[in-house]
Design a protein around this motif. Structure first.
Motif, mmCIF file in Angstrom:
data_model
loop_
_atom_site.group_PDB
_atom_site.id
_atom_site.type_symbol
_atom_site.label_atom_id
_atom_site.label_comp_id
_atom_site.label_asym_id
_atom_site.label_seq_id
_atom_site.Cartn_x
_atom_site.Cartn_y
_atom_site.Cartn_z
ATOM 1 N N PHE A 16 0.801 -1.213 0.000
ATOM 2 C CA PHE A 16 0.000 0.000 0.000
ATOM 3 C C PHE A 16 0.839 1.272 0.000
ATOM 4 C CE2 PHE A 16 -2.712 -3.250 1.933
ATOM 5 C CZ PHE A 16 -3.762 -3.227 1.032
ATOM 6 N N LEU A 17 2.142 1.134 -0.075
ATOM 7 C CA LEU A 17 3.028 2.296 -0.073
ATOM 8 C C LEU A 17 3.018 2.925 -1.459
ATOM 9 C CD1 LEU A 17 5.033 3.920 1.638
ATOM 10 C CD2 LEU A 17 6.820 2.400 0.807
ATOM 11 N N GLN A 18 2.425 4.112 -1.565
ATOM 12 C CA GLN A 18 2.323 4.781 -2.848
ATOM 13 C C GLN A 18 2.832 6.207 -2.727
ATOM 14 O OE1 GLN A 18 -1.740 4.662 -4.066
ATOM 15 N NE2 GLN A 18 -1.795 2.452 -4.267
ATOM 16 N N SER A 19 3.461 6.663 -3.787
ATOM 17 C CA SER A 19 3.904 8.046 -3.799
ATOM 18 C C SER A 19 2.757 8.928 -4.252
ATOM 19 C CB SER A 19 5.102 8.207 -4.728
ATOM 20 O OG SER A 19 4.731 7.824 -6.037
ATOM 21 N N GLY A 20 2.773 10.155 -3.797
ATOM 22 C CA GLY A 20 1.748 11.109 -4.189
ATOM 23 C C GLY A 20 1.668 12.241 -3.195
ATOM 24 N N PRO A 21 1.024 13.313 -3.585
ATOM 25 C CA PRO A 21 0.893 14.450 -2.659
ATOM 26 C C PRO A 21 -0.171 14.183 -1.597
ATOM 27 C CG PRO A 21 -0.187 14.942 -4.732
ATOM 28 C CD PRO A 21 0.469 13.601 -4.894
ATOM 29 N N TYR A 22 0.241 14.205 -0.373
ATOM 30 C CA TYR A 22 -0.667 14.035 0.747
ATOM 31 C C TYR A 22 -0.763 15.367 1.472
ATOM 32 C CZ TYR A 22 -0.468 9.045 -0.069
ATOM 33 O OH TYR A 22 -0.568 7.808 -0.641
ATOM 34 N N GLY A 23 -1.694 15.500 2.377
ATOM 35 C CA GLY A 23 -1.886 16.780 3.041
ATOM 36 C C GLY A 23 -1.838 16.689 4.552
ATOM 37 N N ILE A 24 -1.719 17.841 5.155
ATOM 38 C CA ILE A 24 -1.788 17.992 6.608
ATOM 39 C C ILE A 24 -2.955 18.926 6.871
ATOM 40 C CG2 ILE A 24 -0.638 18.864 8.673
ATOM 41 C CD1 ILE A 24 2.037 18.244 7.262
ATOM 42 N N THR A 25 -3.895 18.482 7.669
ATOM 43 C CA THR A 25 -5.074 19.289 7.952
ATOM 44 C C THR A 25 -4.833 20.180 9.164
ATOM 45 O OG1 THR A 25 -6.460 17.514 7.118
ATOM 46 C CG2 THR A 25 -7.532 19.185 8.460
ATOM 47 N N VAL A 26 -5.147 21.454 9.010
ATOM 48 C CA VAL A 26 -5.032 22.431 10.090
ATOM 49 C C VAL A 26 -6.343 23.224 10.113
ATOM 50 C CG1 VAL A 26 -3.749 24.427 10.964
ATOM 51 C CG2 VAL A 26 -2.535 22.608 9.760
ATOM 52 N N ALA A 27 -6.868 23.455 11.284
ATOM 53 C CA ALA A 27 -8.116 24.214 11.401
ATOM 54 C C ALA A 27 -7.978 25.592 10.753
ATOM 55 C CB ALA A 27 -8.499 24.367 12.870
ATOM 56 N N LYS A 28 -9.027 26.031 10.072
ATOM 57 C CA LYS A 28 -8.996 27.307 9.368
ATOM 58 C C LYS A 28 -8.778 28.493 10.296
ATOM 59 C CE LYS A 28 -11.770 26.104 5.379
ATOM 60 N NZ LYS A 28 -12.925 26.452 4.555
ATOM 61 N N ASP A 29 -9.161 28.342 11.558
ATOM 62 C CA ASP A 29 -9.015 29.472 12.483
ATOM 63 C C ASP A 29 -7.636 29.535 13.131
ATOM 64 O OD1 ASP A 29 -9.368 27.231 14.083
ATOM 65 O OD2 ASP A 29 -10.738 28.210 15.488
ATOM 66 N N VAL A 30 -6.653 28.764 12.597
ATOM 67 C CA VAL A 30 -5.280 28.777 13.110
ATOM 68 C C VAL A 30 -4.306 28.977 11.940
ATOM 69 C CG1 VAL A 30 -3.665 27.627 14.665
ATOM 70 C CG2 VAL A 30 -6.080 27.062 14.799
ATOM 71 N N PRO A 31 -4.421 30.112 11.237
ATOM 72 C CA PRO A 31 -3.558 30.315 10.062
ATOM 73 C C PRO A 31 -2.073 30.409 10.416
ATOM 74 C CG PRO A 31 -4.734 32.324 10.590
ATOM 75 C CD PRO A 31 -5.309 31.245 11.466
ATOM 76 N N ASP A 32 -1.752 30.854 11.617
ATOM 77 C CA ASP A 32 -0.338 30.926 12.005
ATOM 78 C C ASP A 32 0.294 29.538 12.034
ATOM 79 O OD1 ASP A 32 -0.524 33.670 12.216
ATOM 80 O OD2 ASP A 32 -0.760 33.667 14.404
ATOM 81 N N LEU A 33 -0.439 28.552 12.544
ATOM 82 C CA LEU A 33 0.066 27.180 12.576
ATOM 83 C C LEU A 33 0.237 26.656 11.149
ATOM 84 C CD1 LEU A 33 0.876 24.585 14.025
ATOM 85 C CD2 LEU A 33 -1.567 23.998 14.152
ATOM 86 N N ARG A 34 -0.737 26.912 10.294
ATOM 87 C CA ARG A 34 -0.659 26.507 8.890
ATOM 88 C C ARG A 34 0.607 27.062 8.245
ATOM 89 N NH1 ARG A 34 -4.384 29.970 5.779
ATOM 90 N NH2 ARG A 34 -2.592 31.335 6.103
#
Length: 73
Positions: A16-34
């Motif tokens: 199941f190891l596949q390459s590809g763009p994955y994401g990190i989810t951050v709450a919209k109300d914490v733009p500094d963390l993003r």
């Protein structure tokens, strides 16, 4: 983790190891963390560590050139 198990990890299955763009989810109300996460990932990419990790796991075809916020596919 116990000290005697440190450094002893390996993949149980690479099927199941596949390459590809994955994401990190951050709450919209914490733009500094993003923004901090994005900048840190860019540093990892530019510094060469990212390429080292991709090579180790043989997933280079999924490489990205920068950390993109809300890039989508």
């Amino acid at each position: 983790m116990t000290p005697e198990r440190a450094g002893r990890f390996q993949l149980a299955n690479t099927h199941f190891l596949q390459s590809g763009p994955y994401g990190i989810t951050v709450a919209k109300d914490v733009p500094d963390l993003r923004d901090v996460i994005s900048k840190a990932l860019d540093q990892v990419i530019r510094g060469g560590t990212y390429d080292t990790i991709l090579a180790k796991w043989n997933v280079g075809p999924g490489a990205v050139s920068s950390a993109v916020v809300n890039g989508g596919l």
